[in-house]
Design an enzyme around this catalytic site. Structure first.
Site, PDB file in Angstrom:
ATOM      1  N   ASP A  36       0.814  -1.227   0.000  1.00 47.57           N
ATOM      2  CA  ASP A  36       0.000   0.000   0.000  1.00 47.57           C
ATOM      3  C   ASP A  36       0.846   1.275   0.000  1.00 47.57           C
ATOM      4  O   ASP A  36       0.410   2.309   0.503  1.00 47.57           O
ATOM      5  CB  ASP A  36      -0.964   0.039   1.215  1.00 47.57           C
TER       6      ASP A  36
ATOM      7  N   LYS B 252       2.222   2.326  -5.147  1.00 48.80           N
ATOM      8  CA  LYS B 252       2.909   1.881  -6.371  1.00 48.80           C
ATOM      9  C   LYS B 252       2.124   2.252  -7.629  1.00 48.80           C
ATOM     10  O   LYS B 252       2.705   2.606  -8.647  1.00 48.80           O
ATOM     11  CB  LYS B 252       3.122   0.355  -6.332  1.00 48.80           C
ATOM     12  N   GLY B 253       0.783   2.182  -7.530  1.00 46.39           N
ATOM     13  CA  GLY B 253      -0.056   2.436  -8.713  1.00 46.39           C
ATOM     14  C   GLY B 253       0.250   3.792  -9.319  1.00 46.39           C
ATOM     15  O   GLY B 253       0.458   3.918 -10.529  1.00 46.39           O
TER      16      GLY B 253
ATOM     17  N   ALA C 134      -3.581  -7.485  -4.300  1.00 45.54           N
ATOM     18  CA  ALA C 134      -3.064  -6.126  -4.501  1.00 45.54           C
ATOM     19  C   ALA C 134      -4.214  -5.178  -4.801  1.00 45.54           C
ATOM     20  O   ALA C 134      -5.241  -5.583  -5.325  1.00 45.54           O
ATOM     21  CB  ALA C 134      -2.098  -6.114  -5.673  1.00 45.54           C
ATOM     22  N   GLY C 135      -4.014  -3.927  -4.465  1.00 39.31           N
ATOM     23  CA  GLY C 135      -4.986  -2.903  -4.827  1.00 39.31           C
ATOM     24  C   GLY C 135      -4.218  -1.657  -5.178  1.00 39.31           C
ATOM     25  O   GLY C 135      -3.603  -1.052  -4.316  1.00 39.31           O
ATOM     26  N   HIS C 136      -4.183  -1.309  -6.448  1.00 43.29           N
ATOM     27  CA  HIS C 136      -3.416  -0.145  -6.876  1.00 43.29           C
ATOM     28  C   HIS C 136      -4.382   0.962  -7.288  1.00 43.29           C
ATOM     29  O   HIS C 136      -5.258   0.744  -8.117  1.00 43.29           O
ATOM     30  CB  HIS C 136      -2.488  -0.521  -8.040  1.00 43.29           C
TER      31      HIS C 136
ATOM     32  N   GLN D 212       2.289  -5.848  -3.072  1.00 42.12           N
ATOM     33  CA  GLN D 212       2.629  -5.982  -1.646  1.00 42.12           C
ATOM     34  C   GLN D 212       3.975  -5.276  -1.365  1.00 42.12           C
ATOM     35  O   GLN D 212       4.257  -4.287  -2.009  1.00 42.12           O
ATOM     36  CB  GLN D 212       2.657  -7.447  -1.196  1.00 42.12           C
TER      37      GLN D 212
ATOM     38  N   THR E 272       2.573 -12.368   2.818  1.00 43.83           N
ATOM     39  CA  THR E 272       1.849 -12.940   1.697  1.00 43.83           C
ATOM     40  C   THR E 272       2.594 -14.192   1.243  1.00 43.83           C
ATOM     41  O   THR E 272       3.589 -14.592   1.869  1.00 43.83           O
ATOM     42  CB  THR E 272       1.641 -11.900   0.567  1.00 43.83           C
TER      43      THR E 272
ATOM     44  N   THR F  11      -9.854  -4.754   0.525  1.00 44.12           N
ATOM     45  CA  THR F  11     -10.828  -5.281   1.496  1.00 44.12           C
ATOM     46  C   THR F  11     -11.573  -4.184   2.241  1.00 44.12           C
ATOM     47  O   THR F  11     -12.524  -4.477   2.962  1.00 44.12           O
ATOM     48  CB  THR F  11     -10.110  -6.155   2.543  1.00 44.12           C
ATOM     49  N   GLY F  12     -11.124  -2.934   2.120  1.00 47.61           N
ATOM     50  CA  GLY F  12     -11.775  -1.842   2.846  1.00 47.61           C
ATOM     51  C   GLY F  12     -11.429  -1.821   4.333  1.00 47.61           C
ATOM     52  O   GLY F  12     -11.920  -0.987   5.080  1.00 47.61           O
ATOM     53  N   ARG F  13     -10.550  -2.733   4.785  1.00 48.98           N
ATOM     54  CA  ARG F  13     -10.200  -2.769   6.212  1.00 48.98           C
ATOM     55  C   ARG F  13      -9.385  -1.528   6.576  1.00 48.98           C
ATOM     56  O   ARG F  13      -8.555  -1.082   5.784  1.00 48.98           O
ATOM     57  CB  ARG F  13      -9.324  -3.993   6.523  1.00 48.98           C
TER      58      ARG F  13
ATOM     59  N   LEU G 119       3.638  12.390   1.649  1.00 47.51           N
ATOM     60  CA  LEU G 119       4.287  13.314   2.576  1.00 47.51           C
ATOM     61  C   LEU G 119       3.299  14.369   3.075  1.00 47.51           C
ATOM     62  O   LEU G 119       3.352  14.799   4.228  1.00 47.51           O
ATOM     63  CB  LEU G 119       5.457  13.984   1.843  1.00 47.51           C
ATOM     64  N   ASP G 120       2.378  14.778   2.207  1.00 48.71           N
ATOM     65  CA  ASP G 120       1.390  15.804   2.566  1.00 48.71           C
ATOM     66  C   ASP G 120       0.590  15.422   3.813  1.00 48.71           C
ATOM     67  O   ASP G 120       0.175  16.289   4.576  1.00 48.71           O
ATOM     68  CB  ASP G 120       0.426  16.042   1.391  1.00 48.71           C
TER      69      ASP G 120
END
Ligand code: IMP
Length: 442
Positions: A8, A11-12, A34-36, A215, A230, A294-296, A325-326
């Protein structure tokens, strides 16, 4: 492009920025765990399987041989992409390695029984397990078994026995399994290819390939915080292998880390902060720290330079991308974890045992904070940096925070993310991210 933390890292967005300059974008491990996320103007794209390079129309895409691919999830993702852009890239510029492992409904059911690791429940571990046991199906195998009723029955029997061992309700019906396999063949036969040789040929012809990690180093099956990891090798050593080409091709290796740390799922996390107050809460709320898959809620904490050092050791990054950074804006002070204390001794390496890691307390260095800026102000600053200012546009306090990170891991920071938008990045002058951003393709 490799995650240097627990995934997380963003990377996307970074891959989207580089894709316009690459001929290929290749996922080499993992699957739809993965979730990008890519934000371009008002559009937010959430990708789980499709390489993030999809946003660049001339970039060819590969789901590599090191991956585990859920064909039903891929189908849905492609439907969404088609609705957004009108494009159907499968078989045209999106190719699936014939050697990639197929996630079947059984694997998802089996993964649902996990109570230890806190997996994403997408069937990733069980599919890799079947591959390692050499009983799994790869895309190339599907057409060999689909008409073999006996073989399908053996596969279904084994799956049902396995489900029984973990107390999961639900059975795999051989007829149903056969029709599912048949659907996968029909849906993806145009896209299933020998992608390793294709990429090898492309390299010989001078084309550029972007290898897209999923990951992160701390979730690596061998080098991460086992067993809370993983089930694939997330690092550089597998980047080429999982794409079917050799490691000598790697020219640059970017590690990516947030300016703080997050983790989803279970397992020790030395710099963890309370989620409901103070800086931990700010990271969670301002950073919108909820899992893309997963929205967790993600657990949050200060930047851990010990963990980043471990990631550097195994991946040998040539440049670091620091994201979000923001999110730290407005805090009075920022902390950096420079070592751990374990049983009265200081250490600068992550212990192999999770029990030991759980007993480590972080040793912090404190740095001055910097003011909050609005998203527009950050984008203005990023625009200024693109006009030649590079990192000089950043306030001194931020520059010294970044310099400390560089010193600790011995690698230059090449780009800093200051918001979700594609334009909200500040790159070092003349560095690899000091590039013209292409127009959105949709
Ligand atoms: P699995 O990959 O679904 O087997 O999950 C194993 C562990 O890795 C769990 O702690 C997950 O939360 C974590 N994990 C898997 N994929 C990602 C990701 O893309 N980002 C962050 N954590 C992940």
């Amino acid at each position: 492009m490799l995650g240097a933390q627990w995934g997380d890292e963003g990377k996307g967005k970074a891959i989207d920025q580089l894709a316009a300059h690459s001929d290929w974008a290749v996922r080499f491990q993992g699957g739809n765990n993965a979730g990008h996320t890519i934000v371009i103007g008002d559009t937010t794209l959430k990708l789980h399987l499709l390489p993030s390079g999809i946003t660049a129309p001339n970039c060819k895409l590969v789901l590599g041989c090191g991956m585990v691919v859920d064909p039903w999830v891929l189908d849905q993702e492609l439907e969404r992409w088609h609705a957004l852009t009108g494009e159907q890239p499968e078989g045209q510029r999106l190719f699936i390695s014939e050697r990639a492992a197929v996630i079947l409904p059984f694997h998802r059911l089996y993964d649902a029984a996990d109570t230890l690791v806190g997996t994403t429940g997408r069937g990733i571990g069980p599919t890799y397990r079947d591959r390692t046991e050499r009983v799994g199906l790869r895309f190339v195998d599907l057409s060999h078994v689909v008409d073999d009723v006996g073989a399908i029955r053996v596969i279904a029997d084994r799956m049902n026995k396995q489900l029984g061992t973990v107390g999961v309700e639900g059975t795999i019906d051989p007829g149903q399994l056969q029709s599912e396999i048949s659907w996968v063949i029909g849906r993806f036969s145009d896209a299933i290819r020998p992608t390793g040789p294709m990429l090898d040929k492309a390299l010989r012809e001078g084309e550029e390939i972007l290898l897209e990690g999923a990951q992160g180093a701390m979730l690596d099956i061998d080098q991460g915080t086992y067993p809370f990891v993983t089930s694939s090798i997330t690092g550089r050593a597998n980047a080429t292998h999982g794409a079917g080409i050799h490691p000598g091709h790697i020219e640059q290796c970017f590690g990516i880390s947030k300016a703080y740390t997050t983790r989803v799922g279970n397992g020790p996390f030395p710099t963890e902060l309370a989620l409901d107050e103070g800086p931990g809460r700010q990271m969670s709320e301002m950073g919108n720290e909820f899992g893309t898959t997963t929205g967790r809620p993600r657990r949050t904490g200060w930047l851990d330079l010990v963990a980043l050092g471990g990631s550097q050791r195994i991946n040998g990054h040539t440049g670091m991308v620091i994201t979000k950074l923001d999110v730290l804006g407005g805090m009075d002070e920022l902390k950096l974890c420079v070592s751990y204390k374990l049983d009265g001794n200081e250490t600068q390496s992550v212990p192999a045992s999770c029990e030991d890691l759980a007993r480590c307390s972080p040793v912090y260095e404190t740095h001055p904070g910097f003011p909050t800026l609005s998203p527009e102000e950050w984008i203005d600053l990023a625009d200024e940096s693109r006009q030649g200012g590079g990192f000089d546009v950043l306030p001194k306090t931020i520059r010294s925070y970044l310099t400390r990170i560089e010193e600790a891991i011995g690698v230059p920071v090449v780009s800093v993310g200051v918001g979700p938008d594609r334009r909200a990045s500040i790159a070092s002058s003349d560095g690899p991210f000091d590039i013209h951003l292409g127009e959105a393709t949709f």
